[in-house]
Write a protein that holds these residues in place. Structure first.
Motif, PDB file in Angstrom:
ATOM      1  N   ALA A  61       0.980  -1.238   0.091  1.00 12.38           N
ATOM      2  CA  ALA A  61       0.012   0.101  -0.094  1.00 12.38           C
ATOM      3  C   ALA A  61       0.766   1.293   0.122  1.00 12.38           C
ATOM      4  N   VAL A  62       1.884   0.971   0.477  1.00 11.51           N
ATOM      5  CA  VAL A  62       2.993   2.363   0.778  1.00 11.51           C
ATOM      6  C   VAL A  62       3.584   2.318  -0.841  1.00 11.51           C
ATOM      7  N   VAL A  63       4.351   1.266  -1.089  1.00 10.47           N
ATOM      8  CA  VAL A  63       5.197   1.056  -2.266  1.00 10.47           C
ATOM      9  C   VAL A  63       4.403   1.238  -3.577  1.00 10.47           C
ATOM     10  N   ALA A  64       3.196   0.677  -3.888  1.00  8.59           N
ATOM     11  CA  ALA A  64       2.659   0.617  -5.083  1.00  8.59           C
ATOM     12  C   ALA A  64       2.587   2.223  -5.592  1.00  8.59           C
ATOM     13  N   PRO A  65       1.863   3.125  -4.653  1.00 10.60           N
ATOM     14  CA  PRO A  65       1.583   4.472  -5.404  1.00 10.60           C
ATOM     15  C   PRO A  65       3.009   4.878  -5.843  1.00 10.60           C
ATOM     16  N   GLN A  66       4.124   4.707  -5.089  1.00 10.15           N
ATOM     17  CA  GLN A  66       5.384   5.450  -5.482  1.00 10.15           C
ATOM     18  C   GLN A  66       5.873   4.718  -6.667  1.00 10.15           C
ATOM     19  N   ILE A  67       5.652   3.476  -7.164  1.00 10.04           N
ATOM     20  CA  ILE A  67       5.809   2.779  -8.289  1.00 10.04           C
ATOM     21  C   ILE A  67       5.040   3.422  -9.598  1.00 10.04           C
ATOM     22  N   SER A  68       3.805   3.910  -9.180  1.00 11.07           N
ATOM     23  CA  SER A  68       2.972   4.167 -10.190  1.00 11.07           C
ATOM     24  C   SER A  68       3.489   5.894 -10.409  1.00 11.07           C
ATOM     25  N   ARG A  69       3.628   6.471  -9.456  1.00 11.02           N
ATOM     26  CA  ARG A  69       4.250   7.861  -9.821  1.00 11.02           C
ATOM     27  C   ARG A  69       5.677   7.959 -10.494  1.00 11.02           C
ATOM     28  N   ALA A  70       6.296   6.761 -10.361  1.00  8.56           N
ATOM     29  CA  ALA A  70       7.520   6.661 -11.152  1.00  8.56           C
ATOM     30  C   ALA A  70       7.016   6.379 -12.809  1.00  8.56           C
ATOM     31  N   VAL A  71       6.276   5.678 -13.071  1.00  9.02           N
ATOM     32  CA  VAL A  71       5.551   5.028 -14.209  1.00  9.02           C
ATOM     33  C   VAL A  71       4.979   6.452 -14.837  1.00  9.02           C
ATOM     34  N   ASP A  72       4.318   7.312 -14.123  1.00 11.01           N
ATOM     35  CA  ASP A  72       3.980   8.499 -14.948  1.00 11.01           C
ATOM     36  C   ASP A  72       4.944   9.322 -15.353  1.00 11.01           C
ATOM     37  N   ARG A  73       6.161   9.168 -14.858  1.00 15.18           N
ATOM     38  CA  ARG A  73       7.424  10.082 -15.063  1.00 15.18           C
ATOM     39  C   ARG A  73       8.359   9.389 -15.997  1.00 15.18           C
ATOM     40  N   ILE A  74       8.616   8.047 -16.079  1.00 18.05           N
ATOM     41  CA  ILE A  74       9.426   7.258 -16.739  1.00 18.05           C
ATOM     42  C   ILE A  74       8.663   6.394 -17.764  1.00 18.05           C
ATOM     43  N   PRO A 329      -6.520  15.160 -11.280  1.00 16.79           N
ATOM     44  CA  PRO A 329      -6.123  15.765 -12.502  1.00 16.79           C
ATOM     45  C   PRO A 329      -5.141  14.460 -13.382  1.00 16.79           C
ATOM     46  N   GLU A 330      -5.270  14.711 -14.687  1.00 16.72           N
ATOM     47  CA  GLU A 330      -4.882  13.944 -15.554  1.00 16.72           C
ATOM     48  C   GLU A 330      -3.597  13.376 -15.429  1.00 16.72           C
ATOM     49  N   ALA A 331      -2.727  14.226 -14.858  1.00 19.55           N
ATOM     50  CA  ALA A 331      -1.215  13.765 -14.817  1.00 19.55           C
ATOM     51  C   ALA A 331      -1.150  12.736 -13.483  1.00 19.55           C
ATOM     52  N   MET A 332      -2.316  12.895 -12.635  1.00 16.44           N
ATOM     53  CA  MET A 332      -2.198  12.118 -11.510  1.00 16.44           C
ATOM     54  C   MET A 332      -3.181  10.760 -11.322  1.00 16.44           C
ATOM     55  N   LEU A 333      -3.594  10.535 -12.708  1.00 17.67           N
ATOM     56  CA  LEU A 333      -4.399   9.541 -12.826  1.00 17.67           C
ATOM     57  C   LEU A 333      -3.918   8.097 -12.030  1.00 17.67           C
ATOM     58  N   THR A 334      -2.824   7.765 -12.938  1.00 16.56           N
ATOM     59  CA  THR A 334      -2.256   6.270 -12.493  1.00 16.56           C
ATOM     60  C   THR A 334      -2.013   6.269 -10.964  1.00 16.56           C
ATOM     61  N   GLU A 335      -1.451   7.356 -10.307  1.00 16.70           N
ATOM     62  CA  GLU A 335      -1.208   7.290  -8.845  1.00 16.70           C
ATOM     63  C   GLU A 335      -2.472   7.154  -8.179  1.00 16.70           C
ATOM     64  N   GLY A 336      -3.328   7.940  -8.692  1.00 18.18           N
ATOM     65  CA  GLY A 336      -4.727   7.950  -8.054  1.00 18.18           C
ATOM     66  C   GLY A 336      -5.411   6.776  -7.831  1.00 18.18           C
ATOM     67  N   VAL A 337      -5.355   5.944  -8.936  1.00 23.48           N
ATOM     68  CA  VAL A 337      -6.053   4.645  -9.014  1.00 23.48           C
ATOM     69  C   VAL A 337      -5.231   3.812  -8.297  1.00 23.48           C
ATOM     70  N   THR A 338      -4.014   3.913  -8.256  1.00 31.60           N
ATOM     71  CA  THR A 338      -3.211   3.001  -7.282  1.00 31.60           C
ATOM     72  C   THR A 338      -3.563   3.367  -5.855  1.00 31.60           C
ATOM     73  N   TRP A 339      -3.610   4.462  -5.581  1.00 34.48           N
ATOM     74  CA  TRP A 339      -4.217   4.587  -3.875  1.00 34.48           C
ATOM     75  C   TRP A 339      -5.304   3.879  -3.678  1.00 34.48           C
ATOM     76  N   VAL A 340      -6.520   4.268  -4.530  1.00 34.85           N
ATOM     77  CA  VAL A 340      -7.696   3.373  -4.086  1.00 34.85           C
ATOM     78  C   VAL A 340      -7.411   1.776  -4.068  1.00 34.85           C
ATOM     79  N   MET A 341      -6.682   1.423  -5.183  1.00 34.70           N
ATOM     80  CA  MET A 341      -6.639   0.010  -5.275  1.00 34.70           C
ATOM     81  C   MET A 341      -5.795  -0.606  -4.045  1.00 34.70           C
ATOM     82  N   THR A 342      -4.876   0.202  -3.845  1.00 37.16           N
ATOM     83  CA  THR A 342      -4.023  -0.388  -2.244  1.00 37.16           C
ATOM     84  C   THR A 342      -4.938   0.083  -1.272  1.00 37.16           C
TER      85      THR A 342
END
Length: 404
Positions: A61-74, A329-342
């Motif tokens: 739950a802590v790590v997955a959103p950070q992974i998703s944030r990296a995905v949005d950027r890399i 916001p669109e730039a946060m979609l992957t991370e936002g979805v990840t927070w809900v999933m976690t």
């Protein structure tokens, strides 16, 4: 009338990444309950099984959103590949530690590193968004994914428990690990549908969890996840107490029957009711249907009560992720979805641990009191958050790029 689900799969590459994502995310449901089933059989202690499962889920739950944030950027491929390798290797260590009865600390350590498992549901929703951005087909795609998520959570849990009970304790987790490895490989290799790296927006530099709608929906789904875990752990315990442990996977599997069908129907309808009200209705049904679970005395009664309590799960997912897509916001979609999933994962972990303790202390039939409490808290939260969940996502201008 055309089938809206058939239409979305006409997009090039859609069938391929959706199929790969389905198998790659089965471990999201299989791993937490699979750890419980594996360790409870191997060690005979529900508290230990719940604690190791909680270590995995809470860390994820802590790590997955950070992974998703990296995905949005890399980008997806550059991040998913190493994260998946770490997770698969750690799961294999956990299997070996259980089978060979290594020291208890190795169970917790391997569960901790296995939590590097990325959020595949967030990744696949990002791909749908890339294809259907600002088009009505996106809502249908999100509805399909929500129904698929529900099927994954219920069918995956049933498969994991069934394999462990029917074959050997590690069977469920072994299959889960293989699905994670090969499903992720198949998903990553499909580069043509990988989302482009989008420029950041004003207000999107922080974490998505700072967004009020993300906070509310994540908190709600923590307790919805707890109802999943309670149903699963209590079902394993009750069927064992009734002398029919082999029926546990079948009873857990009936969750999917009604909810999957209802979810697909809701996703195909063009409902005009505001999404926050739809969410309130769906969560109300979940909360009310936890009550019959307290009165089961036979396996058929348990199966019927479990079936009824699962009907509103897919509609809850559909409306929750629809709200995230509209309000974040669109730039946060992957991370936002990840927070809900976690959030769901956190709830399943806490639900497993608390229910395991209740079952060990007060008996198998009292585990469902955790469902009643979780359902009540989720309903109150949704009702109090109606105003914050209303409205549309604000469109923010992109950050100006420096001239070359």
């Amino acid at each position: 009338m055309p089938n809206p689900y058939r239409e979305i799969f006409k997009a090039p590459g859609a069938k391929g990444f959706a199929a790969a994502a389905f198998f790659a995310r089965l471990p999201i449901a299989m791993a937490p309950i699979g750890i419980v089933a594996m360790l409870s059989q191997a060690y005979g202690e529900y508290w230990l099984a719940g604690a190791v499962s909680a270590t995995f889920a809470l860390t994820n739950a802590v790590v997955a959103p950070q992974i998703s944030r990296a995905v949005d950027r890399i980008g997806q491929a550059k991040v998913l590949a190493p994260a998946t390798i770490i997770s698969v290797a750690a799961f294999l260590v956990l299997l070996a530690a259980t089978n060979q009865r290594w020291p208890t600390w190795t169970l917790f350590a391997s569960a901790f590193f296995a939590a590097a498992m990325p959020s595949i549901p967030a990744m696949v929703r990002a791909r749908w968004t890339e294809i259907f951005r600002d088009r009505p087909e996106l809502n249908t795609a999100f509805a399909f994914e929500s129904a698929a998520d529900e099927l994954v959570y219920i069918a995956g849990a049933s498969l994991s428990v069934g394999l462990s009970v029917s074959l050997f304790p590690e069977a469920g987790m072994l299959v889960s690990t293989l699905l994670l490895a090969f499903g992720s490989i198949a998903f990553i290799l499909q580069r043509s549908t990988e989302p482009k790296i989008r420029p950041m927006e004003h207000g999107a530099q922080g974490s998505a969890i700072r967004q009020r709608p993300v906070q509310i929906i994540t908190f709600v789904l923590i307790f919805i996840g707890a109802t999943f875990a309670t149903a699963e752990v209590s079902t394993v315990a009750i069927t064992k107490a009734l002398g029919h442990p082999d029926t546990a996977s079948l009873v857990i599997g009936v969750y999917a029957a009604g909810s999957f069908i209802v979810g697909l129907i809701v996703g195909a309808l063009n409902l005009t009711m505001p999404l926050q009200r739809q969410l309130a209705i769906a969560v109300s049904v979940i909360a009310l249907t936890t009550l019959p679970l307290l009165m089961v005395t036979t396996v058929p009664m348990l199966a019927l009560a479990i079936f009824v309590s699962g009907v509103a799960i897919s509609p809850t997912f559909i409306t929750a992720f629809g709200l995230i897509e509209r309000r974040v916001p669109e730039a946060m979609l992957t991370e936002g979805v990840t927070w809900v999933m976690t959030g769901i994962g956190i709830g399943m972990a806490l639900g497993s641990f608390v229910t395991g303790w209740v079952v060990d202390t007060f008996g198998a039939h009292n585990g469902f009191w955790v469902s009643v409490a979780a359902g009540t808290i989720s309903l109150v939260t949704v009702l109090l958050g109606q105003r914050a969940l209303g409205g549309e996502r604000s469109r923010m201008p992109a950050v100006p790029q420096p001239a070359e």
